[in-house]
Design a protein around this motif. Sequence first.
Motif, PDB file in Angstrom:
ATOM      1  N   SER A 135       0.814  -1.226   0.000  1.00 42.85           N
ATOM      2  CA  SER A 135       0.000   0.000   0.000  1.00 42.85           C
ATOM      3  C   SER A 135       0.842   1.269   0.000  1.00 42.85           C
ATOM      4  O   SER A 135       0.296   2.382  -0.044  1.00 42.85           O
ATOM      5  N   ALA A 136       2.171   1.097   0.050  1.00 42.36           N
ATOM      6  CA  ALA A 136       3.056   2.277   0.180  1.00 42.36           C
ATOM      7  C   ALA A 136       2.850   3.245  -0.988  1.00 42.36           C
ATOM      8  O   ALA A 136       2.729   4.458  -0.796  1.00 42.36           O
ATOM      9  N   GLU A 137       2.757   2.715  -2.211  1.00 44.17           N
ATOM     10  CA  GLU A 137       2.667   3.610  -3.376  1.00 44.17           C
ATOM     11  C   GLU A 137       1.264   4.175  -3.556  1.00 44.17           C
ATOM     12  O   GLU A 137       1.030   4.977  -4.461  1.00 44.17           O
ATOM     13  N   VAL A 194       4.935   4.746  10.515  1.00 44.45           N
ATOM     14  CA  VAL A 194       3.965   4.961  11.601  1.00 44.45           C
ATOM     15  C   VAL A 194       4.599   4.758  12.967  1.00 44.45           C
ATOM     16  O   VAL A 194       4.416   5.534  13.897  1.00 44.45           O
ATOM     17  N   TRP A 195       5.405   3.650  13.074  1.00 45.78           N
ATOM     18  CA  TRP A 195       5.983   3.368  14.401  1.00 45.78           C
ATOM     19  C   TRP A 195       7.176   4.260  14.714  1.00 45.78           C
ATOM     20  O   TRP A 195       7.782   4.135  15.784  1.00 45.78           O
ATOM     21  N   THR A 196       7.512   5.155  13.769  1.00 46.90           N
ATOM     22  CA  THR A 196       8.563   6.148  14.137  1.00 46.90           C
ATOM     23  C   THR A 196       7.867   7.411  14.653  1.00 46.90           C
ATOM     24  O   THR A 196       8.487   8.278  15.221  1.00 46.90           O
ATOM     25  N   SER A 234       8.956  -8.478  10.259  1.00 47.62           N
ATOM     26  CA  SER A 234       9.263  -8.082  11.646  1.00 47.62           C
ATOM     27  C   SER A 234       8.279  -8.647  12.658  1.00 47.62           C
ATOM     28  O   SER A 234       8.579  -8.712  13.836  1.00 47.62           O
ATOM     29  N   VAL A 235       7.068  -8.988  12.186  1.00 43.66           N
ATOM     30  CA  VAL A 235       5.988  -9.278  13.130  1.00 43.66           C
ATOM     31  C   VAL A 235       5.550 -10.734  13.007  1.00 43.66           C
ATOM     32  O   VAL A 235       5.306 -11.232  11.911  1.00 43.66           O
ATOM     33  N   TYR A 236       5.459 -11.367  14.144  1.00 37.96           N
ATOM     34  CA  TYR A 236       4.987 -12.764  14.193  1.00 37.96           C
ATOM     35  C   TYR A 236       3.531 -12.801  14.608  1.00 37.96           C
ATOM     36  O   TYR A 236       3.057 -11.858  15.275  1.00 37.96           O
ATOM     37  N   PRO A 237       2.813 -13.841  14.251  1.00 45.61           N
ATOM     38  CA  PRO A 237       3.223 -15.064  13.542  1.00 45.61           C
ATOM     39  C   PRO A 237       3.392 -14.921  12.031  1.00 45.61           C
ATOM     40  O   PRO A 237       3.910 -15.832  11.392  1.00 45.61           O
TER      41      PRO A 237
HETATM   42  C1  BV8 Z   1       0.750 -12.751  18.883  1.00 50.94           C
HETATM   43  C2  BV8 Z   1      -2.412  -3.913  13.545  1.00 50.94           C
HETATM   44  C3  BV8 Z   1       0.331 -14.759  20.122  1.00 50.94           C
HETATM   45  C4  BV8 Z   1      -2.082  -2.657  14.253  1.00 50.94           C
HETATM   46  C5  BV8 Z   1      -0.347  -5.141  13.735  1.00 50.94           C
HETATM   47  C6  BV8 Z   1       5.275 -10.142  23.607  1.00 50.94           C
HETATM   48  C7  BV8 Z   1       3.940 -10.459  23.886  1.00 50.94           C
HETATM   49  C8  BV8 Z   1       3.088 -10.991  22.924  1.00 50.94           C
HETATM   50  C9  BV8 Z   1       3.548 -11.167  21.654  1.00 50.94           C
HETATM   51  C10 BV8 Z   1       4.844 -10.790  21.372  1.00 50.94           C
HETATM   52  C11 BV8 Z   1       5.739 -10.322  22.327  1.00 50.94           C
HETATM   53  N1  BV8 Z   1       6.947 -10.082  21.720  1.00 50.94           N
HETATM   54  C12 BV8 Z   1       6.853 -10.403  20.428  1.00 50.94           C
HETATM   55  C13 BV8 Z   1       5.598 -10.831  20.206  1.00 50.94           C
HETATM   56  C14 BV8 Z   1       5.023 -11.213  19.015  1.00 50.94           C
HETATM   57  C15 BV8 Z   1       4.457  -9.933  18.384  1.00 50.94           C
HETATM   58  C16 BV8 Z   1       5.547  -9.424  17.487  1.00 50.94           C
HETATM   59  O1  BV8 Z   1       5.803 -10.046  16.483  1.00 50.94           O
HETATM   60  N2  BV8 Z   1       6.182  -8.294  17.867  1.00 50.94           N
HETATM   61  C17 BV8 Z   1       7.259  -7.766  17.049  1.00 50.94           C
HETATM   62  C18 BV8 Z   1       7.272  -6.247  17.150  1.00 50.94           C
HETATM   63  C19 BV8 Z   1       8.569  -8.390  17.537  1.00 50.94           C
HETATM   64  N3  BV8 Z   1       3.260 -10.319  17.684  1.00 50.94           N
HETATM   65  C20 BV8 Z   1       2.066 -10.178  18.259  1.00 50.94           C
HETATM   66  O2  BV8 Z   1       1.862  -9.642  19.321  1.00 50.94           O
HETATM   67  C21 BV8 Z   1       0.939 -10.814  17.468  1.00 50.94           C
HETATM   68  N4  BV8 Z   1       0.187 -11.682  18.313  1.00 50.94           N
HETATM   69  O3  BV8 Z   1       1.928 -13.034  18.788  1.00 50.94           O
HETATM   70  O4  BV8 Z   1      -0.158 -13.518  19.617  1.00 50.94           O
HETATM   71  C22 BV8 Z   1       0.262 -15.755  19.015  1.00 50.94           C
HETATM   72  C23 BV8 Z   1       1.436 -16.357  18.543  1.00 50.94           C
HETATM   73  C24 BV8 Z   1       1.359 -17.289  17.527  1.00 50.94           C
HETATM   74  C25 BV8 Z   1       0.126 -17.629  16.998  1.00 50.94           C
HETATM   75  C26 BV8 Z   1      -1.003 -17.010  17.479  1.00 50.94           C
HETATM   76  C27 BV8 Z   1      -0.956 -16.064  18.484  1.00 50.94           C
HETATM   77  C28 BV8 Z   1      -0.003  -9.750  16.953  1.00 50.94           C
HETATM   78  C29 BV8 Z   1       0.723  -8.880  15.939  1.00 50.94           C
HETATM   79  C30 BV8 Z   1      -0.277  -7.940  15.274  1.00 50.94           C
HETATM   80  C31 BV8 Z   1       0.021  -6.494  15.684  1.00 50.94           C
HETATM   81  N5  BV8 Z   1      -0.766  -5.613  14.871  1.00 50.94           N
HETATM   82  N6  BV8 Z   1      -1.168  -4.440  12.963  1.00 50.94           N
HETATM   83  C32 BV8 Z   1      -2.190  -1.508  13.292  1.00 50.94           C
HETATM   84  O5  BV8 Z   1      -1.987  -1.680  12.069  1.00 50.94           O
HETATM   85  O6  BV8 Z   1      -2.467  -0.415  13.801  1.00 50.94           O
HETATM   86  S1  BV8 Z   1       1.197  -5.534  13.165  1.00 50.94           S
HETATM   87  C33 BV8 Z   1       2.114  -4.239  12.501  1.00 50.94           C
HETATM   88  O7  BV8 Z   1       3.249  -4.763  11.810  1.00 50.94           O
HETATM   89  C34 BV8 Z   1       1.554  -3.501  11.385  1.00 50.94           C
HETATM   90  O8  BV8 Z   1       0.251  -3.196  11.586  1.00 50.94           O
HETATM   91  C35 BV8 Z   1       1.789  -4.368  10.161  1.00 50.94           C
HETATM   92  O9  BV8 Z   1       0.583  -4.986   9.853  1.00 50.94           O
HETATM   93  C36 BV8 Z   1       2.741  -5.380  10.664  1.00 50.94           C
HETATM   94  C37 BV8 Z   1       3.846  -5.828   9.799  1.00 50.94           C
HETATM   95  O10 BV8 Z   1       4.527  -4.693   9.288  1.00 50.94           O
HETATM   96  P1  BV8 Z   1       4.783  -4.656   7.720  1.00 50.94           P
HETATM   97  O11 BV8 Z   1       3.488  -4.802   7.046  1.00 50.94           O
HETATM   98  O12 BV8 Z   1       5.850  -5.641   7.367  1.00 50.94           O
HETATM   99  O13 BV8 Z   1       5.290  -3.172   7.542  1.00 50.94           O
HETATM  100  P2  BV8 Z   1       6.781  -2.637   7.735  1.00 50.94           P
HETATM  101  O14 BV8 Z   1       6.707  -1.155   7.733  1.00 50.94           O
HETATM  102  O15 BV8 Z   1       7.423  -3.341   8.884  1.00 50.94           O
HETATM  103  O16 BV8 Z   1       7.526  -3.133   6.419  1.00 50.94           O
HETATM  104  C38 BV8 Z   1       7.142  -2.614   5.161  1.00 50.94           C
HETATM  105  C39 BV8 Z   1       7.942  -3.362   4.108  1.00 50.94           C
HETATM  106  O17 BV8 Z   1       7.502  -2.915   2.814  1.00 50.94           O
HETATM  107  C40 BV8 Z   1       9.425  -3.098   4.189  1.00 50.94           C
HETATM  108  O18 BV8 Z   1      10.125  -4.337   4.069  1.00 50.94           O
HETATM  109  C41 BV8 Z   1       9.722  -2.209   2.970  1.00 50.94           C
HETATM  110  O19 BV8 Z   1      10.984  -2.488   2.396  1.00 50.94           O
HETATM  111  C42 BV8 Z   1       8.627  -2.644   2.015  1.00 50.94           C
HETATM  112  N7  BV8 Z   1       8.235  -1.590   1.072  1.00 50.94           N
HETATM  113  C43 BV8 Z   1       8.150  -0.251   1.298  1.00 50.94           C
HETATM  114  N8  BV8 Z   1       7.729   0.364   0.158  1.00 50.94           N
HETATM  115  C44 BV8 Z   1       7.531  -0.604  -0.776  1.00 50.94           C
HETATM  116  C45 BV8 Z   1       7.844  -1.851  -0.198  1.00 50.94           C
HETATM  117  N9  BV8 Z   1       7.761  -2.998  -0.881  1.00 50.94           N
HETATM  118  C46 BV8 Z   1       7.356  -2.929  -2.167  1.00 50.94           C
HETATM  119  N10 BV8 Z   1       7.034  -1.780  -2.787  1.00 50.94           N
HETATM  120  C47 BV8 Z   1       7.108  -0.597  -2.123  1.00 50.94           C
HETATM  121  N11 BV8 Z   1       6.792   0.527  -2.748  1.00 50.94           N
END
Ligand code: BV8
Length: 225
Positions: free
Chosen positions: A13-15, A27-29, A176-179
């Motif tokens: 959705s970036a473009e 957003v997270w910055t 970056s985000v699991y699962p």
């Molecule tokens: C879970 C809604 C258990 C919010 C989002 C402690 C406690 C509990 C859990 C955890 C913990 N520590 C870690 C965890 C796991 C945690 C996690 O992963 N944390 C991270 C930070 C380490 N996960 C959770 O909490 C999840 N739940 O684990 O429950 C469980 C486990 C297993 C099975 C079942 C249950 C819940 C995570 C959901 C959080 N909510 N979204 C909102 O949107 O407001 S996630 C958040 O990151 C964002 O919303 C987004 O959806 C998601 C991923 O980010 P990306 O989409 O990848 O975006 P990003 O900016 O990072 O990257 C963009 C990419 O695009 C880049 O690579 C860039 O190069 C590229 N790009 C840019 N421009 C272009 C492009 N590519 C192509 N063309 C372009 N033009």
Amino acid sequence: MDKIVILTGAGVSAESGLGTFRDAGGVWTQYDLEEVATPEGFAKNPGLVHDFYNARRENCKNKAPNAAHDALARLEREFTGDLMLVTQNVDDLHERAGCQNVVHMHGELMRARCALCDHRYDAPLVMGVADPCPACERGPTRPDIVWFGEMPFFMDDIYVALSAADLFVSIGTSGSVYPAAGFVQIADAAGADTLELNLEPSLGISDFAQARQGPATQIVPEWVA
Ligand code: BV8
């Protein structure tokens, strides 16, 4: 090849002008994830969280799907096998491009739910703390979004699809985000081919059999063609 699972992230959705999360200026910055995208943050300051999502709903309202969304909608129309499109995104650009079956594992910006009776409904453009649940009229309402620490939606369906996939394609996500970031390993272990389409190598690049870098509006239509 008759079973494909596609995972999209903010990069698709970036473009369209929607910010990503972890790129420069993302957003997270600008916001503290803990304050606006966790249940604890909502409990502490629901007004701040509603303001955050009201601003994103407003920002999303006047954005348009891009060529990557259009190509994936065409694939959904024309592909004769089983296609599951899973998105981490909460925007509705896949739907506005014509996709019929989008699996929003992190919920939807344009939907709301009652924190008491779990009633789900179309979110008003501006939500507030005092908005009563339209069903039970008692519950506090919240964005229908999966916050950090909450269980993503449709996980059973997603795991079943990954285990049967011939091809897993990850588009526009940093891994970056699991699962979600672990899906490629599940697909690979099940014998699927794996492809990453991203602007730059993601954190999980080494798990992919194939990868192409470039803007989604270029490399996604090329791949779908
Ligand atoms: C879970 C809604 C258990 C919010 C989002 C402690 C406690 C509990 C859990 C955890 C913990 N520590 C870690 C965890 C796991 C945690 C996690 O992963 N944390 C991270 C930070 C380490 N996960 C959770 O909490 C999840 N739940 O684990 O429950 C469980 C486990 C297993 C099975 C079942 C249950 C819940 C995570 C959901 C959080 N909510 N979204 C909102 O949107 O407001 S996630 C958040 O990151 C964002 O919303 C987004 O959806 C998601 C991923 O980010 P990306 O989409 O990848 O975006 P990003 O900016 O990072 O990257 C963009 C990419 O695009 C880049 O690579 C860039 O190069 C590229 N790009 C840019 N421009 C272009 C492009 N590519 C192509 N063309 C372009 N033009």
